[in-house]
Scaffold this motif. Structure first.
Motif, PDB file in Angstrom:
ATOM      1  N   GLY A  40      -7.524   1.608  10.523  1.00 27.73           N
ATOM      2  CA  GLY A  40      -7.680   2.798  11.556  1.00 27.73           C
ATOM      3  C   GLY A  40      -6.498   3.759  11.806  1.00 27.73           C
ATOM      4  N   HIS A  41      -5.544   3.256  11.591  1.00 30.64           N
ATOM      5  CA  HIS A  41      -4.352   3.990  12.009  1.00 30.64           C
ATOM      6  C   HIS A  41      -3.280   4.544  10.820  1.00 30.64           C
ATOM      7  CE1 HIS A  41      -4.411   3.326  16.417  1.00 30.64           C
ATOM      8  NE2 HIS A  41      -4.694   2.264  16.067  1.00 30.64           N
ATOM      9  N   GLY A  42      -3.745   3.991   9.687  1.00 29.91           N
ATOM     10  CA  GLY A  42      -3.044   4.434   8.369  1.00 29.91           C
ATOM     11  C   GLY A  42      -1.477   4.023   8.190  1.00 29.91           C
ATOM     12  N   LEU A  43      -0.603   4.500   7.502  1.00 27.36           N
ATOM     13  CA  LEU A  43       0.673   4.099   7.571  1.00 27.36           C
ATOM     14  C   LEU A  43       1.569   5.136   8.602  1.00 27.36           C
ATOM     15  CD1 LEU A  43       0.812   4.473   3.667  1.00 27.36           C
ATOM     16  CD2 LEU A  43       1.543   2.256   5.176  1.00 27.36           C
ATOM     17  N   PHE A  90       5.426  -2.219   5.493  1.00 26.77           N
ATOM     18  CA  PHE A  90       5.853  -1.756   4.363  1.00 26.77           C
ATOM     19  C   PHE A  90       7.190  -1.293   4.440  1.00 26.77           C
ATOM     20  CE2 PHE A  90       2.494  -2.614   1.526  1.00 26.77           C
ATOM     21  CZ  PHE A  90       1.225  -2.282   2.100  1.00 26.77           C
ATOM     22  N   GLU A  99       9.347  10.982  -5.123  1.00 28.32           N
ATOM     23  CA  GLU A  99       8.266   9.972  -4.910  1.00 28.32           C
ATOM     24  C   GLU A  99       8.881   9.033  -3.967  1.00 28.32           C
ATOM     25  OE1 GLU A  99       6.764   8.395  -8.654  1.00 28.32           O
ATOM     26  OE2 GLU A  99       5.640   6.631  -7.729  1.00 28.32           O
ATOM     27  N   PHE A 102       7.057   1.860  -2.694  1.00 27.60           N
ATOM     28  CA  PHE A 102       7.000   0.828  -1.620  1.00 27.60           C
ATOM     29  C   PHE A 102       7.199  -0.510  -2.056  1.00 27.60           C
ATOM     30  CE2 PHE A 102       4.952   3.305   1.922  1.00 27.60           C
ATOM     31  CZ  PHE A 102       4.720   4.512   1.299  1.00 27.60           C
ATOM     32  N   GLY A 103       7.739  -1.193  -1.081  1.00 27.53           N
ATOM     33  CA  GLY A 103       7.511  -2.728  -1.276  1.00 27.53           C
ATOM     34  C   GLY A 103       6.297  -3.328  -1.195  1.00 27.53           C
ATOM     35  N   LYS A 104       5.875  -4.447  -1.596  1.00 27.56           N
ATOM     36  CA  LYS A 104       4.639  -5.273  -1.468  1.00 27.56           C
ATOM     37  C   LYS A 104       4.149  -5.524  -0.086  1.00 27.56           C
ATOM     38  CE  LYS A 104       4.080  -6.595  -6.162  1.00 27.56           C
ATOM     39  NZ  LYS A 104       3.557  -7.334  -6.971  1.00 27.56           N
TER      40      LYS A 104
ATOM     41  N   TYR B  36      -1.590   8.265  -2.219  1.00 28.94           N
ATOM     42  CA  TYR B  36      -1.280   7.293  -2.615  1.00 28.94           C
ATOM     43  C   TYR B  36      -2.429   6.178  -2.662  1.00 28.94           C
ATOM     44  CZ  TYR B  36       3.744   7.913  -2.198  1.00 28.94           C
ATOM     45  OH  TYR B  36       5.128   8.569  -2.713  1.00 28.94           O
ATOM     46  N   LEU B  38      -3.771   2.409  -2.648  1.00 28.12           N
ATOM     47  CA  LEU B  38      -3.297   0.971  -2.061  1.00 28.12           C
ATOM     48  C   LEU B  38      -4.487  -0.205  -2.329  1.00 28.12           C
ATOM     49  CD1 LEU B  38      -1.633  -1.118  -0.620  1.00 28.12           C
ATOM     50  CD2 LEU B  38      -2.561  -0.395   1.593  1.00 28.12           C
ATOM     51  N   GLY B  41      -3.131  -6.373  -1.152  1.00 28.61           N
ATOM     52  CA  GLY B  41      -2.110  -7.275  -1.597  1.00 28.61           C
ATOM     53  C   GLY B  41      -0.775  -6.709  -2.356  1.00 28.61           C
ATOM     54  N   GLU B  42      -1.179  -5.482  -2.760  1.00 31.10           N
ATOM     55  CA  GLU B  42      -0.317  -4.689  -3.468  1.00 31.10           C
ATOM     56  C   GLU B  42       0.597  -3.510  -2.662  1.00 31.10           C
ATOM     57  OE1 GLU B  42      -1.032  -6.788  -6.529  1.00 31.10           O
ATOM     58  OE2 GLU B  42       0.210  -5.141  -6.775  1.00 31.10           O
ATOM     59  N   SER B  43       1.341  -2.673  -3.556  1.00 31.29           N
ATOM     60  CA  SER B  43       2.055  -1.717  -2.620  1.00 31.29           C
ATOM     61  C   SER B  43       1.347  -0.518  -2.956  1.00 31.29           C
ATOM     62  CB  SER B  43       3.720  -1.530  -3.429  1.00 31.29           C
ATOM     63  OG  SER B  43       4.068  -2.754  -3.790  1.00 31.29           O
ATOM     64  N   PRO B  44       1.367   0.425  -1.873  1.00 29.74           N
ATOM     65  CA  PRO B  44       0.835   1.725  -2.048  1.00 29.74           C
ATOM     66  C   PRO B  44       1.507   2.424  -3.112  1.00 29.74           C
ATOM     67  CG  PRO B  44       1.527   1.348   0.223  1.00 29.74           C
ATOM     68  CD  PRO B  44       2.101   0.181  -0.643  1.00 29.74           C
ATOM     69  N   LEU B  46       1.884   5.951  -5.607  1.00 31.08           N
ATOM     70  CA  LEU B  46       1.569   7.325  -5.939  1.00 31.08           C
ATOM     71  C   LEU B  46       0.649   7.293  -6.962  1.00 31.08           C
ATOM     72  CD1 LEU B  46       2.444  10.196  -5.542  1.00 31.08           C
ATOM     73  CD2 LEU B  46       4.045  10.159  -7.270  1.00 31.08           C
ATOM     74  N   PHE B  89      -4.435   7.254   0.580  1.00 26.13           N
ATOM     75  CA  PHE B  89      -3.878   7.876   1.604  1.00 26.13           C
ATOM     76  C   PHE B  89      -3.336   9.380   0.959  1.00 26.13           C
ATOM     77  CE2 PHE B  89      -3.681   4.549   4.574  1.00 26.13           C
ATOM     78  CZ  PHE B  89      -3.496   3.506   4.134  1.00 26.13           C
ATOM     79  N   PHE B 103       1.371  10.434   6.946  1.00 28.27           N
ATOM     80  CA  PHE B 103       0.325   9.841   6.361  1.00 28.27           C
ATOM     81  C   PHE B 103      -0.737  10.035   7.072  1.00 28.27           C
ATOM     82  CE2 PHE B 103       1.887   7.659   2.330  1.00 28.27           C
ATOM     83  CZ  PHE B 103       3.404   7.641   2.466  1.00 28.27           C
ATOM     84  N   LYS B 105      -4.869   8.644   7.901  1.00 26.73           N
ATOM     85  CA  LYS B 105      -5.291   7.406   8.124  1.00 26.73           C
ATOM     86  C   LYS B 105      -5.772   6.559   6.799  1.00 26.73           C
ATOM     87  CE  LYS B 105      -5.582   8.236  13.130  1.00 26.73           C
ATOM     88  NZ  LYS B 105      -6.475   8.088  14.409  1.00 26.73           N
ATOM     89  N   GLY B 106      -6.137   7.272   6.006  1.00 25.23           N
ATOM     90  CA  GLY B 106      -6.627   6.487   4.793  1.00 25.23           C
ATOM     91  C   GLY B 106      -8.288   6.714   4.697  1.00 25.23           C
TER      92      GLY B 106
END
Lengths: 111, 113
Positions: A40-43, A90, A99, A102-104, B36, B38, B41-44, B46, B89, B103, B105-106
């Motif tokens: 509900g908030h995204g990133l 993240f 670009e 991101f990490g996992k 992006y 997602l 369990g993975e990374s976002p 591009l 996103f 970003f 909210k998706g």
């Protein structure tokens, strides 16, 4: 392939506890970021940095500190963890105008 | 103030249909708009991006349509597949000075076989 590595991947701590999330990038990127992702908030951007020793405040910085010790390493510190900080965190890196990688993610639970 | 807005929050389509994900933004100085994706369990990662010099960007089944005047863009996923089920996103940034991505909210997309 650009690499951003976060540790730990999962963490459980108690309210009031002290937590450090680590991030290392091997992309030689200048910019590094910490985001939290909540349904509900995204990133949402917590802190970011454009080089070793630099720190910029993001959109949701309250309760968080960060430190960029080298170009590769960016740490997020929660000195008095609260349940509201339970989230998926993240780390990311980028060059300007390029670009974002991101990490996992680190899943943090504060009980 | 929310700089980037997405709708719908969740979307379900049948396999083979076109999924349309919407995005709007506030700041007219934004000049880079990546999407992006997602997976749990993975990374976002591009998926596709556009700059305002174009009003359309296509990459396989993924197309961005961009309307600078209305400050809106949309991502169209044609021939949707179950493997497209993910959270998408929309983001925006201004390329000068520091780089801060805003970003949305998706949109959670589910593709039913």
């Amino acid at each position: 392939e650009a690499a951003v590595t976060q540790s730990p991947r999962n963490k459980v701590t108690v309210t009031g506890g002290n937590v450090t999330l680590s991030c290392r990038q091997t992309n030689s990127h200048n910019y590094m970021y910490w985001y939290r992702q909540d349904t509900g908030h995204g990133l949402r951007l917590i802190h970011y940095s454009y080089g070793a020793g630099n720190l910029q405040i993001g959109d949701v910085p309250d309760g968080y500190k960060a430190t960029r010790t080298t170009q590769e390493d960016f740490f997020l510190l929660l000195e008095l963890a609260s349940p509201s900080q339970t989230s998926l965190y993240f780390c990311a890196s980028s060059d300007q105008g390029a670009e974002v990688f991101f990490g996992k993610g680190t899943r943090l639970t504060v009980v | 103030q929310q700089q980037v807005r997405q709708s719908p929050q969740s979307l379900t389509v049948w396999e083979g249909e076109t999924a349309i994900l919407n995005c709007s933004y506030e700041d007219s100085t934004f000049d880079y708009f990546p999407w992006y994706r997602l997976f749990p369990g993975e990374s976002p990662a591009l998926l596709i991006a556009i700059r305002p010099v174009s009003n359309k960007k296509e990459d396989g089944r993924f197309t961005i349509f961009f309307n600078k005047r209305e400050k809106k863009l949309s991502l169209h996923i044609t021939d949707s597949q179950p493997g497209d089920s993910a959270t998408y996103f929309c983001a925006a940034s201004a390329g000068t000075g520091y780089q801060n991505f805003y970003f949305g909210k998706g949109t959670s997309l589910t593709v039913i076989p």
